[in-house]
Motif scaffolding. Structure first.
Motif, short mmCIF file in Angstrom:
data_model
loop_
_atom_site.label_atom_id
_atom_site.label_comp_id
_atom_site.label_asym_id
_atom_site.label_seq_id
_atom_site.Cartn_x
_atom_site.Cartn_y
_atom_site.Cartn_z
N GLY A 1 -59.79 -29.58 -5.56
CA GLY A 1 -60.56 -30.04 -4.40
C GLY A 1 -61.12 -31.43 -4.58
N TYR B 1 -60.36 -20.39 -1.21
CA TYR B 1 -60.96 -20.24 0.13
C TYR B 1 -61.26 -21.62 0.69
CZ TYR B 1 -61.76 -15.24 -0.60
OH TYR B 1 -61.59 -13.89 -0.81
N ARG B 2 -61.09 -21.75 1.99
CA ARG B 2 -61.49 -22.99 2.66
C ARG B 2 -62.91 -22.79 3.19
NH1 ARG B 2 -58.89 -27.54 5.36
NH2 ARG B 2 -60.30 -28.31 6.96
N GLY C 1 -64.55 -27.87 4.75
CA GLY C 1 -63.13 -28.23 4.65
C GLY C 1 -62.58 -28.19 3.24
N PHE C 2 -63.45 -28.41 2.26
CA PHE C 2 -63.00 -28.40 0.87
C PHE C 2 -62.88 -26.97 0.35
CE2 PHE C 2 -64.59 -32.74 1.33
CZ PHE C 2 -63.54 -33.45 0.76
N PRO C 3 -62.05 -26.79 -0.70
CA PRO C 3 -61.83 -25.43 -1.18
C PRO C 3 -62.84 -24.98 -2.22
CG PRO C 3 -60.39 -26.93 -2.36
CD PRO C 3 -61.17 -27.76 -1.37
N ALA D 1 -65.85 -18.41 5.32
CA ALA D 1 -64.81 -18.95 4.44
C ALA D 1 -63.50 -18.21 4.71
CB ALA D 1 -65.22 -18.80 2.99
N ILE E 1 -57.05 -19.35 1.80
CA ILE E 1 -55.99 -20.35 1.99
C ILE E 1 -54.68 -19.70 1.51
CG2 ILE E 1 -55.12 -22.61 1.28
CD1 ILE E 1 -58.10 -23.41 0.81
N TRP F 1 -54.55 -25.54 -1.16
CA TRP F 1 -55.65 -26.23 -0.48
C TRP F 1 -55.28 -27.66 -0.09
CZ3 TRP F 1 -57.16 -30.61 -2.94
CH2 TRP F 1 -56.91 -30.70 -4.31
N SER G 1 -53.71 -27.39 3.23
CA SER G 1 -54.77 -27.03 4.16
C SER G 1 -55.56 -28.28 4.59
CB SER G 1 -55.70 -26.01 3.51
OG SER G 1 -56.84 -25.77 4.30
N LEU G 2 -55.86 -29.16 3.62
CA LEU G 2 -56.60 -30.39 3.95
C LEU G 2 -55.75 -31.38 4.74
CD1 LEU G 2 -58.77 -31.23 0.81
CD2 LEU G 2 -59.59 -30.88 3.12
N SER H 1 -60.96 -32.46 6.25
CA SER H 1 -62.34 -31.99 6.03
C SER H 1 -63.26 -32.53 7.11
CB SER H 1 -62.84 -32.45 4.66
OG SER H 1 -63.01 -33.85 4.66
#
Length: 200
Positions: A10, A39-40, A44-46, A121, A124, A129, A132-133, A138
């Motif tokens: 992250g 988890y997100r 926004g960060f994991p 949360a 992901i 992650w 995801s980002l 974020s």
């Protein structure tokens, strides 16, 4: 001076907002993975929880070790070595799988305490992650300069003084759930505090 291995992910990875906190201590860095569940968080960060079998990506870093660095890392992650059960994160030594190597190595990692996992949360898929980002940047990257400046001012305030705000900005930050109105003064919400922590 000794070196200590950490698995970072992250915001602590190269090119991310908190990499500068460890950059001057860096001896080496390779891409790696760890078995866990990512988890997100709403910001926004994991966050990684010690459970599951996803191979979560990150970096295996060797840092010039010192008690000060360890204390700063622990403090940032809300880890209290004298009371780990109540801590936000735990610091544990686990097997980490460096890219291009079949054998795991031992390294420290910060796992989010499952009891502190926010209800909003989201898991992901596959632990990726980074994707995801990329797909959903974020919250910090979506804020305007004016919003960032105000959050930083409010974050640095002692809580006694009034930090002036105009009505438009007030509405924007209230809609984003980043501030709470305490009548005579404003304060950062829990999400606002998380955003403040992730601003460069």
């Amino acid at each position: 001076m000794t070196t200590t291995r950490f698995f970072v992910y992250g915001s602590f990875c190269e090119g991310m907002v908190h990499f500068n906190k460890i950059q001057n201590f860096l001896e080496s860095s390779v891409l790696a993975r760890v078995k866990a569940t990512a988890y997100r968080l709403k910001v926004g960060f994991p966050a990684i929880v010690k459970a599951g079998s996803d191979l979560v990506p990150g970096q295996l870093v060797e840092l010039k070790s010192s008690e000060l660095l360890l204390s700063l890392m622990d403090e940032f992650h809300g880890y209290n070595r004298h009371d780990p059960e109540q801590s936000l994160y735990s610091r544990e030594e686990v097997d980490v799988y460096p890219e291009g190597s079949s054998a795991p190595v031992r390294a420290w990692i910060y796992f989010l305490n499952p009891l502190k996992l926010p209800v909003n949360a989201a898991v992901i898929p596959g632990g990726d992650w980074k994707r995801s980002l990329e797909e959903h940047p974020s919250l910090t990257s979506k804020l305007s300069e004016k919003q960032v400046t105000y959050i930083q001012k409010l974050g640095k305030s002692t809580g006694r003084e009034i930090v002036p705000i105009d009505l438009t900005l007030y509405r924007e930050l209230m809609n984003l759930e980043l501030i709470v109105d305490k009548g005579r003064r404003l304060a950062l919400s829990k999400l606002g505090q998380e955003v403040y922590k992730h601003l460069a």
